[in-house]
Design an enzyme around this catalytic site. Structure first.
Site, PDB file in Angstrom:
ATOM      1  N   TYR A 134       2.676  -0.059  61.696  1.00 31.47           N
ATOM      2  CA  TYR A 134       3.298   1.210  61.283  1.00 31.47           C
ATOM      3  C   TYR A 134       4.568   0.908  60.495  1.00 31.47           C
ATOM      4  CZ  TYR A 134       4.483   6.181  61.538  1.00 31.47           C
ATOM      5  OH  TYR A 134       4.759   7.479  61.210  1.00 31.47           O
TER       6      TYR A 134
ATOM      7  N   ARG B 231       4.421   8.641  63.876  1.00 29.40           N
ATOM      8  CA  ARG B 231       3.133   8.859  64.551  1.00 29.40           C
ATOM      9  C   ARG B 231       2.725   7.688  65.441  1.00 29.40           C
ATOM     10  NH1 ARG B 231       0.116  13.116  61.614  1.00 29.40           N
ATOM     11  NH2 ARG B 231       1.217  13.524  59.677  1.00 29.40           N
TER      12      ARG B 231
ATOM     13  N   TRP C  96      10.042  17.162  56.080  1.00 28.70           N
ATOM     14  CA  TRP C  96      10.019  16.336  54.867  1.00 28.70           C
ATOM     15  C   TRP C  96      10.058  17.167  53.582  1.00 28.70           C
ATOM     16  CZ3 TRP C  96      11.288  11.608  55.943  1.00 28.70           C
ATOM     17  CH2 TRP C  96      10.946  11.077  57.195  1.00 28.70           C
TER      18      TRP C  96
HETATM   19  N1  LIG Z   1      -3.937  11.813  60.546  1.00 31.05           N
HETATM   20  C1  LIG Z   1      -3.266  10.550  60.391  1.00 31.05           C
HETATM   21  C2  LIG Z   1      -2.157  10.698  59.372  1.00 31.05           C
HETATM   22  C3  LIG Z   1      -1.558   9.364  59.051  1.00 31.05           C
HETATM   23  C4  LIG Z   1      -0.406   9.472  58.073  1.00 31.05           C
HETATM   24  O1  LIG Z   1      -0.153  10.522  57.460  1.00 31.05           O
HETATM   25  N2  LIG Z   1       0.302   8.339  57.925  1.00 31.05           N
HETATM   26  C5  LIG Z   1       1.401   8.267  57.009  1.00 31.05           C
HETATM   27  C6  LIG Z   1       2.677   7.843  57.747  1.00 31.05           C
HETATM   28  S1  LIG Z   1       3.116   8.969  59.015  1.00 31.05           S
HETATM   29  C7  LIG Z   1       1.104   7.185  55.991  1.00 31.05           C
HETATM   30  O2  LIG Z   1       0.448   6.196  56.281  1.00 31.05           O
HETATM   31  N3  LIG Z   1       1.636   7.349  54.792  1.00 31.05           N
HETATM   32  C8  LIG Z   1       1.523   6.382  53.733  1.00 31.05           C
HETATM   33  C9  LIG Z   1       0.405   6.687  52.774  1.00 31.05           C
HETATM   34  O3  LIG Z   1      -0.327   7.689  52.947  1.00 31.05           O
HETATM   35  O4  LIG Z   1       0.281   5.918  51.811  1.00 31.05           O
HETATM   36  C10 LIG Z   1      -2.718  10.065  61.755  1.00 31.05           C
HETATM   37  O5  LIG Z   1      -2.413  10.918  62.608  1.00 31.05           O
HETATM   38  O6  LIG Z   1      -2.622   8.863  61.966  1.00 31.05           O
END
Ligand SMILES: N[C@@H](CCC(=O)N[C@@H](CS)C(=O)NCC(=O)O)C(=O)O
Length: 205
Positions: free
Chosen positions: A8, A14, A107
């Site tokens: 992460y 999350r 955000w």
């Molecule tokens: N539904 C997914 C959503 C995951 C998500 O939105 N992750 C974000 C960080 S909180 C992420 O990886 N963002 C970077 C990207 O999409 O490139 C979960 O609950 O794990």
């Protein structure tokens, strides 16, 4: 290499509920935190191009809540029978209702829209949600401080973590919810968790 590797960003976000589950269970894990600057080169290594991702026995699992649920089942923090598990899930989904409304507001880049949405969320949506959670805690908690069945489950850890986001905005937000306040105090005193809370990285989200 550790059996459990959690990928992460350097934040609670999350992933924190899964960290809390492993901490509460006393399970060692690799807490791999990526710098946003390196993310573009790592994204393709994650099954859905997002994190958190749990690597278990070399296999990668995406999606934060399924990761947390899997870990909770591994460590017997998911509820002791089928119906307890359903109660835990209903608490978790109720917490998620609030969290999923709050995240985009948090955000939001347009500052005046953010202020307006935040005000509405804290005045209308969140109180309703906290009332629901207070109700579920009393209904399923058997008179004790935990959400389900008088013992710690991941529903308690999830609420502990998500409530922190709300408390950062308004530290009095739980004032009218004595059951929820007591629940969080109980979590802070859990063996392993209390040490972890004192030593975990302090991050902006
Ligand atoms: N539904 C997914 C959503 C995951 C998500 O939105 N992750 C974000 C960080 S909180 C992420 O990886 N963002 C970077 C990207 O999409 O490139 C979960 O609950 O794990």
């Amino acid at each position: 290499m550790s059996l459990y590797r959690l990928h992460y960003f350097n934040g609670r976000g999350r992933a924190e509920v899964s960290r809390l589950i492993m901490v509460a269970a006393g399970q060692k894990f690799e807490d791999i935190r990526y710098d946003p600057k390196e993310w573009s080169s790592k994204k393709s290594q994650m099954p859905l191009g997002q994190m958190p991702v749990l690597e278990f026995n070399g296999m990668k699992l995406p999606q934060s809540l399924p990761i947390a649920r899997f870990l909770a089942r591994q460590f017997r923090l998911a509820g002791r029978d089928n119906f307890e598990q359903a109660k835990v899930d209903s608490v978790v989904d109720t917490i998620y209702d609030a969290s999923s409304k709050f995240t985009p507001i948090r955000w939001e880049k347009n500052e005046s829209k953010k202020q307006e949405d935040m005000k509405k969320f804290f005045a209308e949506d969140l109180p309703k949600n906290l009332q629901n959670l207070e109700l579920l805690g009393k209904l399923y908690g058997n008179g004790g401080p935990f959400f389900v069945g008088n013992h710690l489950t991941w529903a308690d850890l999830y609420f502990y973590d998500i409530a922190e986001n709300f408390l950062q905005v308004d530290k009095n937000i739980l004032m009218n919810y004595p059951w929820l306040t007591h629940n969080r105090q109980e979590i802070e005193q859990q063996p392993n968790i209390s040490d972890y809370l004192k030593t975990r990285p302090q991050t902006v989200f």
